[in-house]
Design an enzyme around this catalytic site. Structure first.
Site, short mmCIF file in Angstrom:
data_model
loop_
_atom_site.label_atom_id
_atom_site.label_comp_id
_atom_site.label_asym_id
_atom_site.label_seq_id
_atom_site.Cartn_x
_atom_site.Cartn_y
_atom_site.Cartn_z
N TYR A 48 -0.72 13.81 -99.24
CA TYR A 48 -1.77 13.79 -98.22
C TYR A 48 -1.80 15.15 -97.49
O TYR A 48 -0.74 15.66 -97.10
CB TYR A 48 -1.49 12.63 -97.25
CG TYR A 48 -2.34 12.67 -96.02
CD1 TYR A 48 -3.73 12.68 -96.13
CD2 TYR A 48 -1.78 12.70 -94.76
CE1 TYR A 48 -4.53 12.74 -95.00
CE2 TYR A 48 -2.57 12.75 -93.62
CZ TYR A 48 -3.95 12.77 -93.76
OH TYR A 48 -4.74 12.84 -92.64
N ASP B 181 6.60 7.73 -99.68
CA ASP B 181 5.38 7.29 -99.00
C ASP B 181 4.72 6.26 -99.93
O ASP B 181 4.21 6.61 -100.99
CB ASP B 181 4.48 8.51 -98.76
CG ASP B 181 3.19 8.14 -98.02
OD1 ASP B 181 2.76 6.99 -98.13
OD2 ASP B 181 2.61 9.04 -97.38
N LYS C 108 -3.78 2.00 -93.43
CA LYS C 108 -4.46 1.77 -94.70
C LYS C 108 -4.32 0.31 -95.13
O LYS C 108 -4.71 -0.57 -94.39
CB LYS C 108 -3.91 2.76 -95.73
CG LYS C 108 -3.85 4.23 -95.22
CD LYS C 108 -5.22 4.76 -94.93
CE LYS C 108 -5.33 6.22 -94.54
NZ LYS C 108 -4.33 6.85 -93.73
N ARG D 84 8.46 1.14 -74.33
CA ARG D 84 8.67 2.16 -75.37
C ARG D 84 9.88 1.78 -76.22
O ARG D 84 9.95 2.06 -77.41
CB ARG D 84 8.86 3.55 -74.72
CG ARG D 84 9.27 4.61 -75.72
CD ARG D 84 9.08 6.05 -75.27
NE ARG D 84 9.28 6.30 -73.85
CZ ARG D 84 10.47 6.33 -73.23
NH1 ARG D 84 11.59 6.13 -73.89
NH2 ARG D 84 10.53 6.57 -71.93
C1 LIG Z 1 -0.69 8.72 -98.38
C2 LIG Z 1 -0.82 8.98 -96.91
N1 LIG Z 1 0.28 9.19 -96.17
C3 LIG Z 1 0.21 9.43 -94.85
C4 LIG Z 1 -0.99 9.49 -94.19
C5 LIG Z 1 -1.03 9.76 -92.71
O1 LIG Z 1 -1.24 8.57 -92.02
P1 LIG Z 1 -2.02 8.47 -90.63
O2 LIG Z 1 -3.41 8.93 -90.86
O3 LIG Z 1 -1.89 7.02 -90.29
O4 LIG Z 1 -1.28 9.36 -89.67
C6 LIG Z 1 -2.16 9.28 -94.91
C7 LIG Z 1 -3.47 9.35 -94.24
O5 LIG Z 1 -4.50 9.36 -94.86
C8 LIG Z 1 -2.08 9.02 -96.31
O6 LIG Z 1 -3.17 8.84 -97.07
#
Ligand SMILES: Cc1ncc(COP(=O)(O)O)c(C=O)c1O
Length: 383
Positions: A100, A171, A196, A48
């Site tokens: 998101y 992000d 992604k 961890r």
């Molecule tokens: C722009 C964005 N940020 C964060 C996330 C969250 O990521 P995760 O699904 O890997 O937890 C997503 C998920 O679709 C996303 O599109």
């Protein structure tokens, strides 16, 4: 190390495995490490806390974002969680209104009840002095946003944050470090859902945060170990492998995205397109300034009722109707009923997220095949 991104994708943070000379860092599939003497360890005590496979990924992403540190987590939301966990109690957070759906759900339904205060603002449009008041601890920006592809001026928000002593987290999931590097524009933290584009093959869930701030990096590293939302070694190995082709994949996503965009733009049944590199898009000027490319994310609205958009999504053969994005294969979805279903309908209306908005993640297949697929779905959805 070269400062050219294509080279960094392959070499940043990578070293040959010292015992065998293995060129690629192996998958260290172990939960613990032998200690030659009680409490004297080799630098690795427990998985961890430390794992060499994870370190190879963290080193590569730090190199791509021009950061000093990157800290990997089990998902994008786990990475976001860790950033919030570094804040003081009762912290004030300002978040972009279009983000998101899972980020908004995490903020409003997990952290708000623990005393963190969230407000939402259209940081692409509103006056920043009003949207980000003094006393704000953290500003959370997604740019381009999911799913409306709004563009926020990172340098302008960073300047406001600096003036009032707030941190800025960006992000960068949609743009990737290939097209946008928020730390170079003044952000304190850059976060990714590595599920992604970074991984790029739709076979892993992961998240990562990068920074140049040593104290912040130490706090995040502490949370990574103390809260424990760590990714497994196979997942970090796969994401690190994905990073090696990130530059070539993003170039192809961009090329195909522009082909699909041109086709959509010429189609009589397309009522609206969201893509910041269209000259009439509200985000055009800022996108041109802070991004070197865009990639394969396109949102659009079809003429006709919601049922038509649903039928369109159900009629494609190469584009798979599925949540997520950024993989080599093309995906499409209806955010209002899928990825953003957790955003209340009135909020969706307020931010301009139509129920019929279709989000495309254009993959790296042959562009003619992708357009032929969209074309046949367009015809099928007319009936
Ligand atoms: C722009 C964005 N940020 C964060 C996330 C969250 O990521 P995760 O699904 O890997 O937890 C997503 C998920 O679709 C996303 O599109």
């Amino acid at each position: 190390m070269s400062d050219r991104i294509e080279t960094r994708c392959i070499h940043a943070g990578q070293s040959h495995e010292p015992r065998t000379g293995a060129v690629m860092t192996p998958v260290f599939q172990t939960s613990t490490y032998a200690q030659p003497w009680p409490a004297q360890h080799t630098g690795y005590e427990y998985a961890r806390t430390q794992n060499p496979t994870r370190e190879a990924l963290e080193g590569c992403l730090a190199g791509l974002e021009m950061a000093t540190d990157a800290i990997a987590f089990a998902s994008g939301l786990a990475a976001t969680t860790a950033v919030i966990q570094t804040l003081p109690g009762q912290a004030r957070v300002v978040c972009i209104d279009d983000c998101y759906g899972g980020t908004r759900r995490l903020f409003n339904r997990v952290f708000a009840k623990m005393g963190v205060n969230f407000t939402y603002a259209d940081l692409a449009k509103e006056a920043l002095d009003q949207a980000i008041p003094e006393g704000t601890h953290l500003v959370w920006v997604e740019t381009p946003t999911n799913p409306l592809l709004k563009v926020v001026d990172i340098a302008a928000v960073a300047a406001r944050c600096k003036a009032i002593g707030a941190r800025l987290a960006v992000d960068n999931t949609f743009a990737t470090p290939i097209f946008q590097r928020p730390l170079e524009l003044g952000a304190d933290l850059v976060m990714h859902s590595s599920t992604k584009y970074l991984n790029g093959h739709s076979d892993v869930v992961g998240g990562i945060v990068a920074t140049r701030d040593a104290a912040l990096a130490a706090d995040l590293r502490f949370v990574q170990n103390a809260a424990g939302a760590v990714p497994g070694p196979w997942d970090t190995w796969l994401i690190n492998r994905g990073l090696k082709t990130l530059a070539v994949r993003m170039a192809r996503h961009e090329e195909n995205g522009r082909r699909v965009l041109a086709w959509l733009g010429a189609h009589a049944d397309v009522a609206r397109i969201h893509y910041p590199l269209l000259p009439n898009d509200p985000g055009y000027a800022v996108a041109k300034r802070q991004m070197s490319g865009f990639g394969g994310m396109i949102s659009f609205v079809l003429d006709g009722p919601l049922a038509r958009a649903e039928k369109f999504c159900a009629s494609t053969r190469l584009f798979t109707c599925a949540e997520s994005l950024g993989g080599v294969e093309s995906l499409l979805e209806l955010p209002a009923t899928m990825t953003h279903a957790s955003v209340p309908a009135d909020v969706r209306r307020e931010i301009g997220l139509d129920d019929g908005l279709i989000r495309l993640s254009v993959g790296i297949e042959n562009a003619d095949d992708l357009i032929a697929d969209l074309d046949q779905a367009m015809v099928a959805s007319q009936g």
